[in-house]
Every structure is written in structure tokens, then in C-alpha cells.
Design an enzyme around this catalytic site. Sequence first.
Site, PDB file in Angstrom:
ATOM      1  N   HIS A   1       0.833  -1.208   0.000  1.00 12.97           N
ATOM      2  CA  HIS A   1       0.000   0.000   0.000  1.00 12.97           C
ATOM      3  C   HIS A   1       0.868   1.259   0.000  1.00 12.97           C
ATOM      4  CE1 HIS A   1      -3.048   2.766   2.054  1.00 12.97           C
ATOM      5  NE2 HIS A   1      -3.578   2.453   0.906  1.00 12.97           N
TER       6      HIS A   1
ATOM      7  N   GLU B   1       0.325  -0.596  -4.756  1.00  7.46           N
ATOM      8  CA  GLU B   1      -0.698   0.421  -4.986  1.00  7.46           C
ATOM      9  C   GLU B   1      -0.031   1.767  -4.746  1.00  7.46           C
ATOM     10  OE1 GLU B   1      -3.980   3.153  -3.211  1.00  7.46           O
ATOM     11  OE2 GLU B   1      -2.008   2.625  -2.481  1.00  7.46           O
TER      12      GLU B   1
ATOM     13  N   ASP C   1      -1.054   6.297  -5.143  1.00  5.02           N
ATOM     14  CA  ASP C   1      -2.065   7.310  -5.464  1.00  5.02           C
ATOM     15  C   ASP C   1      -1.471   8.323  -6.436  1.00  5.02           C
ATOM     16  OD1 ASP C   1      -3.842   6.416  -3.213  1.00  5.02           O
ATOM     17  OD2 ASP C   1      -2.112   7.070  -2.048  1.00  5.02           O
TER      18      ASP C   1
ATOM     19  N   HIS D   1      -0.810  11.343  -1.818  1.00  5.62           N
ATOM     20  CA  HIS D   1      -2.082  10.925  -1.222  1.00  5.62           C
ATOM     21  C   HIS D   1      -2.983  12.086  -0.812  1.00  5.62           C
ATOM     22  CE1 HIS D   1      -4.861   9.665   1.974  1.00  5.62           C
ATOM     23  NE2 HIS D   1      -4.978   8.569   1.246  1.00  5.62           N
TER      24      HIS D   1
ATOM     25  N   GLU E   1      -4.147   4.312  -8.137  1.00  2.00           N
ATOM     26  CA  GLU E   1      -5.382   4.923  -7.633  1.00  2.00           C
ATOM     27  C   GLU E   1      -5.409   6.387  -8.042  1.00  2.00           C
ATOM     28  OE1 GLU E   1      -6.264   4.939  -3.377  1.00  2.00           O
ATOM     29  OE2 GLU E   1      -7.701   6.540  -3.785  1.00  2.00           O
TER      30      GLU E   1
HETATM   31  O1  G3P Z   1      -6.702   1.884  -2.987  1.00  2.00           O
HETATM   32  C1  G3P Z   1      -6.927   1.477  -1.674  1.00  2.00           C
HETATM   33  C2  G3P Z   1      -6.656   2.581  -0.689  1.00  2.00           C
HETATM   34  O2  G3P Z   1      -5.414   3.138  -0.987  1.00  2.00           O
HETATM   35  C3  G3P Z   1      -7.712   3.651  -0.708  1.00  2.00           C
HETATM   36  O3  G3P Z   1      -7.571   4.597   0.280  1.00  2.00           O
HETATM   37  O4  G3P Z   1      -6.971   6.769   1.186  1.00  2.00           O
HETATM   38  O5  G3P Z   1      -5.355   4.912   1.368  1.00  2.00           O
HETATM   39  O6  G3P Z   1      -5.782   5.992  -0.819  1.00  2.00           O
HETATM   40  P1  G3P Z   1      -6.358   5.606   0.501  1.00  2.00           P
HETATM   41 MG    MG Z   2      -4.682   4.738  -2.214  1.00  4.44          MG
END
Ligand code: G3P
Ligand code: MG
Length: 246
Positions: free
Chosen positions: A11, A38, A40, A53, A113
Amino acid sequence: MAFSLPKFIGHRGAAGYAPENTLASIHKAALLGTSWVEFDVQLTCDSELVLFHDSSLERTTNGRGLLAGRCLKSLKDLDAGGWFGSDFTGETIPTLNQALSTARELDLGCNVEIKSSFGRERETVRAFARTIVNFPKSPTILVSSFCHVTVQMLKHYLPEVRRALIVQKIPANWQSLIRRMQCSSLHVGEESLDQRQVQMLQSTGMRVLAFTINDRKRAESLFAMGVSSIFTDVPGRIFSPMTVSI
Ligand code: G3P
Ligand code: MG
């Protein structure tokens, strides 16, 4: 393009061990045996996509104010690593292109994302589509967003790339949403998930991914419910790379 996902996805790279959404974090995830990460992405004021993020710069950089109001060059001058630890001082905010190059070099799949700012969804998706189309030998990509407009636009501008909708809780109209957006998976906040919901989704062929789990027991109970993959900040702590199925 068809692909299978691993049980664990790093993450924001490996946000528990390195500053989130940086190249150092992506490298760390690979070092810990993760095969997918993953991260952002957001649009700068000069229409470049960068890994980030929050909407504002304070928490994870030495800058101030909103990211969307800054151009790439001024963002590149910021330190995006020192807040996490002195070993990471000098780490910069990467562009999407840099992250994809790193993932390609490390043989990682990417869940990108998209965090679009309100009113700039089309511009964001077009910048993303341009990057992907022009990127040679792109890593495998799954693109996701909380934003319905963004997911719809992805279907239009980049139909061949797999899409996912992210939700904190499964909405009552999930079936019509998924049908309209033609998503291959639903990414759900782990607190709201129970077995009945996961089975209901699975019965329609929908894969359920859960975020963000940093505890081995919780990961095991989610897998027992039928969750396909989980997002974790601490990949090395809660799984042995040898047990990951890809
Ligand atoms: O994509 C899963 C997760 O990353 C979504 O929430 O706020 O951590 O980007 P966030
Ligand atoms: Mg995310």
C-alpha cells in the site's frame, strides 16, 4: 488484459517502512517480496501526474498548501522523505512516469489509484491515458478510484485497462454501479466487510479487495470470508513472500 493479483499488495509502496508514494517505498515493497504495489496519483496545476495521497502538502513534505495549485517543477523541489526518517531526506515526489519505470525495472504490477480533484476529472483521466498509451512495455496495471466520474471516464478513454471502484463501505446500489462502470473488482474499506457481503459480491463474479490491513489475524479472517487480496503497509510483517500466489 487478463491478469491475476497476489494476495498482498503493498500500500502506497510499502508505507510502513518508507515514505509513502515515493520511489523508495516502491523499492522497499519489492525488496520485501511484494509483486504488486498500490500508489495514489494526482494532477499538478500544469497537468502532470504525480504520486501523492493528501490534497495538501504538509503531512508528507516540507511544503505548504494544496498540491493541485503547484506545478511539477516546484513540487520537485520539496523533500518528501525527511518527515518519515532522516534516512529518506531528499526523496522527491515521483511522477507517474518515474513510478511506472521503477515498477517495470522491479517487475511489479501496479494498482494506480486516481485521486481527481473536483472539476478536473476529465483532465486527470486524459493525462493518465496519455501516459499509459505512450509508456513503452508498461507494467501490468489495474486502475482504481473512489470517484465515480473518474471510473466512468476511464472506461471511455482507456477501455482496455482493468478498472476498480473503491468504496469505504459497500453501497446499496453496488450492482448497478459495477455494471455501469464495468469494473473487474471492488476495493472496500476493511472495517465494513462481512462474510455475507463478500459472498454476495463473489456470486456475481466480482473480486473483492480490502484496505488497509496491517494485522495478520485480520488478513486471515478476510481471506476466510473470500476476499481475494488485501492492501497492506507492512507486507514483510504479515506474510512470507514464499506463500504468495500469483
Ligand atoms: O486503494 C486502496 C486505498 O489506498 C484507498 O484509500 O486513502 O489509502 O488511498 P487511501
Ligand atoms: Mg490509495
